[in-house]
Design an enzyme around this catalytic site. Structure first.
Site, PDB file in Angstrom:
ATOM      1  N   CYS A   2       0.836  -1.185   0.000  1.00 49.70           N
ATOM      2  CA  CYS A   2       0.000   0.000   0.000  1.00 49.70           C
ATOM      3  C   CYS A   2       0.882   1.251   0.000  1.00 49.70           C
ATOM      4  O   CYS A   2       1.848   1.349   0.754  1.00 49.70           O
ATOM      5  CB  CYS A   2      -0.947   0.104   1.187  1.00 49.70           C
ATOM      6  SG  CYS A   2      -2.180  -1.173   1.225  1.00 49.70           S
ATOM      7  N   ARG A  27       4.609  -0.370  -4.523  1.00 46.27           N
ATOM      8  CA  ARG A  27       4.291  -0.855  -3.176  1.00 46.27           C
ATOM      9  C   ARG A  27       3.027  -1.699  -3.140  1.00 46.27           C
ATOM     10  O   ARG A  27       2.805  -2.468  -2.212  1.00 46.27           O
ATOM     11  CB  ARG A  27       4.118   0.328  -2.211  1.00 46.27           C
ATOM     12  CG  ARG A  27       5.356   1.172  -2.055  1.00 46.27           C
ATOM     13  CD  ARG A  27       5.065   2.334  -1.154  1.00 46.27           C
ATOM     14  NE  ARG A  27       4.772   1.895   0.193  1.00 46.27           N
ATOM     15  CZ  ARG A  27       5.667   1.730   1.151  1.00 46.27           C
ATOM     16  NH1 ARG A  27       6.923   1.984   0.896  1.00 46.27           N
ATOM     17  NH2 ARG A  27       5.322   1.332   2.348  1.00 46.27           N
ATOM     18  N   TRP A  73      -2.496  -2.919  -1.733  1.00 42.06           N
ATOM     19  CA  TRP A  73      -2.134  -4.338  -1.787  1.00 42.06           C
ATOM     20  C   TRP A  73      -3.029  -4.979  -0.737  1.00 42.06           C
ATOM     21  O   TRP A  73      -2.852  -4.755   0.463  1.00 42.06           O
ATOM     22  CB  TRP A  73      -0.658  -4.508  -1.435  1.00 42.06           C
ATOM     23  CG  TRP A  73      -0.134  -5.892  -1.647  1.00 42.06           C
ATOM     24  CD1 TRP A  73       0.423  -6.406  -2.788  1.00 42.06           C
ATOM     25  CD2 TRP A  73      -0.111  -6.957  -0.688  1.00 42.06           C
ATOM     26  NE1 TRP A  73       0.783  -7.711  -2.589  1.00 42.06           N
ATOM     27  CE2 TRP A  73       0.470  -8.084  -1.326  1.00 42.06           C
ATOM     28  CE3 TRP A  73      -0.537  -7.089   0.635  1.00 42.06           C
ATOM     29  CZ2 TRP A  73       0.640  -9.311  -0.682  1.00 42.06           C
ATOM     30  CZ3 TRP A  73      -0.371  -8.305   1.281  1.00 42.06           C
ATOM     31  CH2 TRP A  73       0.222  -9.394   0.618  1.00 42.06           C
ATOM     32  N   ASN A  99      -2.350   2.493   5.365  1.00 42.58           N
ATOM     33  CA  ASN A  99      -1.436   1.396   5.040  1.00 42.58           C
ATOM     34  C   ASN A  99      -1.172   0.661   6.346  1.00 42.58           C
ATOM     35  O   ASN A  99      -0.815   1.281   7.333  1.00 42.58           O
ATOM     36  CB  ASN A  99      -0.133   1.977   4.462  1.00 42.58           C
ATOM     37  CG  ASN A  99       0.970   0.937   4.350  1.00 42.58           C
ATOM     38  OD1 ASN A  99       0.700  -0.245   4.182  1.00 42.58           O
ATOM     39  ND2 ASN A  99       2.206   1.387   4.446  1.00 42.58           N
ATOM     40  N   GLY A 100      -1.400  -0.654   6.367  1.00 39.53           N
ATOM     41  CA  GLY A 100      -1.175  -1.415   7.597  1.00 39.53           C
ATOM     42  C   GLY A 100      -2.369  -2.300   7.878  1.00 39.53           C
ATOM     43  O   GLY A 100      -3.211  -2.527   7.001  1.00 39.53           O
ATOM     44  N   GLU A 485      18.624 -17.652  -4.628  1.00 43.98           N
ATOM     45  CA  GLU A 485      18.228 -16.330  -5.119  1.00 43.98           C
ATOM     46  C   GLU A 485      17.859 -16.389  -6.601  1.00 43.98           C
ATOM     47  O   GLU A 485      16.879 -15.765  -7.029  1.00 43.98           O
ATOM     48  CB  GLU A 485      19.371 -15.326  -4.862  1.00 43.98           C
ATOM     49  CG  GLU A 485      19.175 -13.927  -5.407  1.00 43.98           C
ATOM     50  CD  GLU A 485      17.943 -13.191  -4.863  1.00 43.98           C
ATOM     51  OE1 GLU A 485      17.290 -13.671  -3.927  1.00 43.98           O
ATOM     52  OE2 GLU A 485      17.637 -12.121  -5.431  1.00 43.98           O
ATOM     53  N   LYS A 489      14.214 -15.387  -8.110  1.00 43.57           N
ATOM     54  CA  LYS A 489      14.006 -14.372  -9.171  1.00 43.57           C
ATOM     55  C   LYS A 489      13.097 -14.936 -10.262  1.00 43.57           C
ATOM     56  O   LYS A 489      12.177 -14.274 -10.712  1.00 43.57           O
ATOM     57  CB  LYS A 489      15.334 -13.939  -9.818  1.00 43.57           C
ATOM     58  CG  LYS A 489      16.255 -13.060  -9.027  1.00 43.57           C
ATOM     59  CD  LYS A 489      15.734 -11.691  -8.716  1.00 43.57           C
ATOM     60  CE  LYS A 489      14.880 -11.680  -7.509  1.00 43.57           C
ATOM     61  NZ  LYS A 489      15.246 -11.233  -6.268  1.00 43.57           N
ATOM     62  N   GLU A 492       9.444 -15.378  -8.963  1.00 44.97           N
ATOM     63  CA  GLU A 492       8.773 -14.108  -8.696  1.00 44.97           C
ATOM     64  C   GLU A 492       8.222 -13.453  -9.954  1.00 44.97           C
ATOM     65  O   GLU A 492       7.111 -12.954  -9.964  1.00 44.97           O
ATOM     66  CB  GLU A 492       9.763 -13.096  -8.093  1.00 44.97           C
ATOM     67  CG  GLU A 492      10.056 -13.266  -6.648  1.00 44.97           C
ATOM     68  CD  GLU A 492      11.032 -12.190  -6.159  1.00 44.97           C
ATOM     69  OE1 GLU A 492      10.708 -11.530  -5.170  1.00 44.97           O
ATOM     70  OE2 GLU A 492      12.111 -12.023  -6.757  1.00 44.97           O
ATOM     71  N   HIS A 508      19.271 -36.208  -3.369  1.00 45.74           N
ATOM     72  CA  HIS A 508      18.317 -36.649  -2.346  1.00 45.74           C
ATOM     73  C   HIS A 508      16.906 -36.204  -2.663  1.00 45.74           C
ATOM     74  O   HIS A 508      16.096 -36.013  -1.763  1.00 45.74           O
ATOM     75  CB  HIS A 508      18.769 -36.144  -0.973  1.00 45.74           C
ATOM     76  CG  HIS A 508      20.123 -36.642  -0.611  1.00 45.74           C
ATOM     77  ND1 HIS A 508      20.359 -37.941  -0.218  1.00 45.74           N
ATOM     78  CD2 HIS A 508      21.333 -36.043  -0.646  1.00 45.74           C
ATOM     79  CE1 HIS A 508      21.657 -38.096   0.004  1.00 45.74           C
ATOM     80  NE2 HIS A 508      22.275 -36.962  -0.259  1.00 45.74           N
ATOM     81  N   LYS A 607       6.510  -4.701  -2.872  1.00 49.89           N
ATOM     82  CA  LYS A 607       7.924  -4.374  -2.665  1.00 49.89           C
ATOM     83  C   LYS A 607       8.285  -4.338  -1.191  1.00 49.89           C
ATOM     84  O   LYS A 607       9.351  -4.766  -0.782  1.00 49.89           O
ATOM     85  CB  LYS A 607       8.213  -3.012  -3.308  1.00 49.89           C
ATOM     86  CG  LYS A 607       9.646  -2.549  -3.202  1.00 49.89           C
ATOM     87  CD  LYS A 607      10.503  -3.302  -4.167  1.00 49.89           C
ATOM     88  CE  LYS A 607      11.975  -3.055  -3.988  1.00 49.89           C
ATOM     89  NZ  LYS A 607      12.766  -4.181  -4.486  1.00 49.89           N
TER      90      LYS A 607
END
Ligand code: G6P
Length: 612
Positions: A2, A27, A73, A99-100, A485, A489, A492, A508, A607
């Site tokens: 948000c 955001r 969001w 926001n929250g 990582e 990427k 995402e 394994h 983000k």
């Protein structure tokens, strides 16, 4: 997670708000809205992106020199037009952006419903603005006082801005655990979740602290009070960001721009901290805590997402170079599992945004047990940078692409500088090895530049594998976290299932997945485990897997075995993650673009995750 923006002054608020929302869209991007005052109050909101809102508003009346805007969001309630912000109070006289998360919104809502309030959305935000109006009317209080009392009943996190139809000359803002910045212009104020909508208007900002309420007026007054009614003097700081940092600068996407910025961002993160000729590595921000690190029996690293991966590289660095045991923790797990924390533990919290809710909570927990907390953050003045005892900023500049790239390499840079400096002080590295590593680190930005030259080759590989449904990333030692990582990427931004694994551990489990359609990306630059990596590649080839190997330049052996080899410059092993990650970022980027995915704003992600 948000983004909120507000304006009061003598200009038209609408273009300022819309421009601000576009800057903040990274955001949150599932719905957006604005409210404007010009005698009457007009609220426009729409599911979708800021562009959808813009189209929806079209030629409607957007006059007014005071207004608020929000990009969402979703947490409470699906992303639709009704749940989009701003939200109105019962009478429609007040409006709010938030926001929250208001955690006790259920009980507050039930009480208000008993008193006859009805709600049109599923959001916690609507409950809060009803509560504020309820208190205002019941107690006959001015708005700012009602905001203060309402917030004292709230459990949870918030950054809010409230605007009242009856008062065109004032905005009220407050924060707890969600960021809020006030920009001070000439006869105007800007309020936003971060500085991105403010930079182009003014460089003077005040970061609101937790449990503070600010009132800004058209006459140019800014007053701040705490929630328990103590007056505070605003502390005005100067922003270092420049407008160009927030633009794409000729690149198709922010992510690509940020990948290509890495020679600079890594250099900036070292600037003034590394002088190989004089044998100096110094992090001014943690100078007073270095001895503590030298004596530390244990380091705990807490972080989320990509920052957690940087933390894993940190584990290899601190253990290998400085011989300090390290535990790397997902902040979300750490905070809830009653961890053993000793007062002599040093906790390093890593966060690009400096606002991640779980990381913040993990810090608070460790602090309450007496541990010393050091931060590695990218955003100056962010919540994490303020709650830590000390820290070092990464100087990556604003990162707008939701998938983190340049922040990761900047975090690795700081961790490397820290580990080297502690190792030197502790005497765990010979003087000659120390010198070799300092010089090698100094050469990394130029080598990243070289690694970026693989871009065209990687575009070709991306063409070949863009339809893959699964991918496996393998690495050993320092490059195991890089494998994680790389897989993150790809997941995402291209929505291809990918897993990162320690190369030997493949036997394994994941080896069962390998067939002729499965690309296996192998980091094969570590000289210490070279033969072992060669064996792992053979194991993949024996099962007809397709191998894309990242190798050090001049490699011939793997070249013969792999389907594709991507050559990057040679460096010392502890520094290799700074280079091996570059092709992985480019591969994920190109595959996502070829699949027509929204690279900068991937679905469902945000983000900065300011809710747990
Ligand atoms: C989100 C972002 C990631 C980031 C993570 C941690 O998931 O999409 O890119 O790595 O949060 O964020 P932080 O700001 O704490 O590094």
């Amino acid at each position: 997670m948000c983004g909120i923006v507000a304006y009061i002054g003598d200009k038209d608020a609408y273009p300022i708000l819309m421009n601000g929302l576009r800057r903040l869209e990274y955001r949150g991007y599932d719905s957006a809205g604005v409210a404007l005052l010009n005698g009457d109050m007009r609220v426009y909101k729409k599911a979708g992106k800021v562009d959808d809102l813009d189209q929806f508003i079209g030629t409607a009346d957007v006059k007014g020199s005071i207004g608020i805007g929000h990009t969402r969001w979703a947490t409470h309630g699906e992303p639709n037009d009704i749940n989009a912000h701003p939200h109105l109070s019962g009478t429609g006289n007040l409006t709010m952006i938030h926001n929250g998360i208001i955690e006790n919104y259920g009980s507050l809502k039930a009480e208000l419903q008993e008193r006859g309030h009805t709600f049109s959305s599923d959001t916690d935000t609507e409950v809060l603005i009803h509560l504020i109006e309820d208190i205002m009317e019941k107690e006959q209080l001015p708005l700012e006082e009602a905001v203060r009392i309402a917030l004292s009943q709230v459990i949870g996190a918030y950054a809010i801005v409230v605007m009242a139809k009856g008062d065109q000359d004032k905005l009220i803002a407050a924060r707890k655990s969600s960021p809020l910045v006030i920009g001070i212009g000439k006869g105007e104020f800007f309020i936003a979740s971060d500085a991105t909508p403010i930079v182009e208007h003014t460089k003077n900002v005040v970061y609101l602290n937790d449990l503070e309420i600010a009132v800004v007026t058209r006459e140019g007054d800014l007053s701040i009070k705490t929630i328990d009614n103590q007056r505070k003097t605003p502390y005005v700081q100067e922003l270092e960001w420049k407008l160009e940092m927030l633009e794409k600068g000729g690149y198709d996407h922010f992510m690509l721009k940020e990948i290509f910025e890495q020679p600079r961002s890594v250099k900036d993160s070292m600037r003034g901290r590394l002088n190989p000729d004089k044998g100096i590595v110094a992090l001014g921000g943690i100078k007073d805590y270095e001895q503590l690190l030298v004596n530390a029996k244990r380091i705990l690293i807490v972080a989320c997402g990509t920052s957690w991966h940087a933390g894993l590289v940190g584990e290899y660095l601190f253990e290998d170079l400085a011989r300090i045991p390290v535990e790397v923790e997902y902040a979300s797990e750490f905070r809830y599992r009653n961890p053993v924390i000793n007062p002599d533990d040093v906790v390093i919290a890593i966060s690009q945004s400096g606002e991640t809710a779980d990381t913040l909570a993990a810090i608070e927990l460790a602090k309450s047990k007496g541990a010393t907390i050091l931060g590695i953050c990218n955003v100056v003045g962010s919540s994490i940078s303020r709650v830590t005892h000390a820290g070092s900023y990464t100087h990556a500049g604003p990162e707008i692409g939701v998938a983190s790239t340049k922040a990761f390499t900047a975090q690795l840079t700081i961790l490397t500088l820290m580990a080297l400096s502690i190792a030197h002080k502790k005497g765990t590295l010979s003087e000659s090895r120390f010198q070799v590593l300092l010089h090698a680190l100094d050469r990394i930005p130029a080598k990243i530049e070289k690694a970026l030259e693989t871009n065209d080759l990687i575009l070709g590989i991306a063409e070949r594998y863009k339809e893959a449904t699964n991918a496996l990333y393998l690495g050993r030692g320092y490059n195991f976290p890089v494998a994680l990582e790389g897989a993150l990427k790809l997941k995402e931004i291209s929505y291809i299932h990918a897993e990162g694994y320690p190369a030997a551990e493949m036997k394994h489990g994941p080896i069962a997945l390998i067939d002729e359609n499965m690309p296996v990306i192998v980091m094969a630059t570590n000289m210490s485990a070279y033969e072992k990596i060669v064996s792992n590649i053979q194991e993949v080839k024996a099962r007809k897997g397709k191998v894309i190997a990242i190798v050090a330049e001049g490699d011939t052996i793997i070249h013969e075995m792999a389907d594709y080899t991507i050559e990057i410059p040679h460096t010392e092993e502890p520094l290799s993650p700074l280079l091996t990650v570059i092709p992985l970022q480019l591969l994920a980027y190109h595959i996502a673009v070829l699949r027509d995915c929204n690279v900068d704003q991937p679905r469902n992600l945000a983000k900065s995750v300011t809710v747990e």
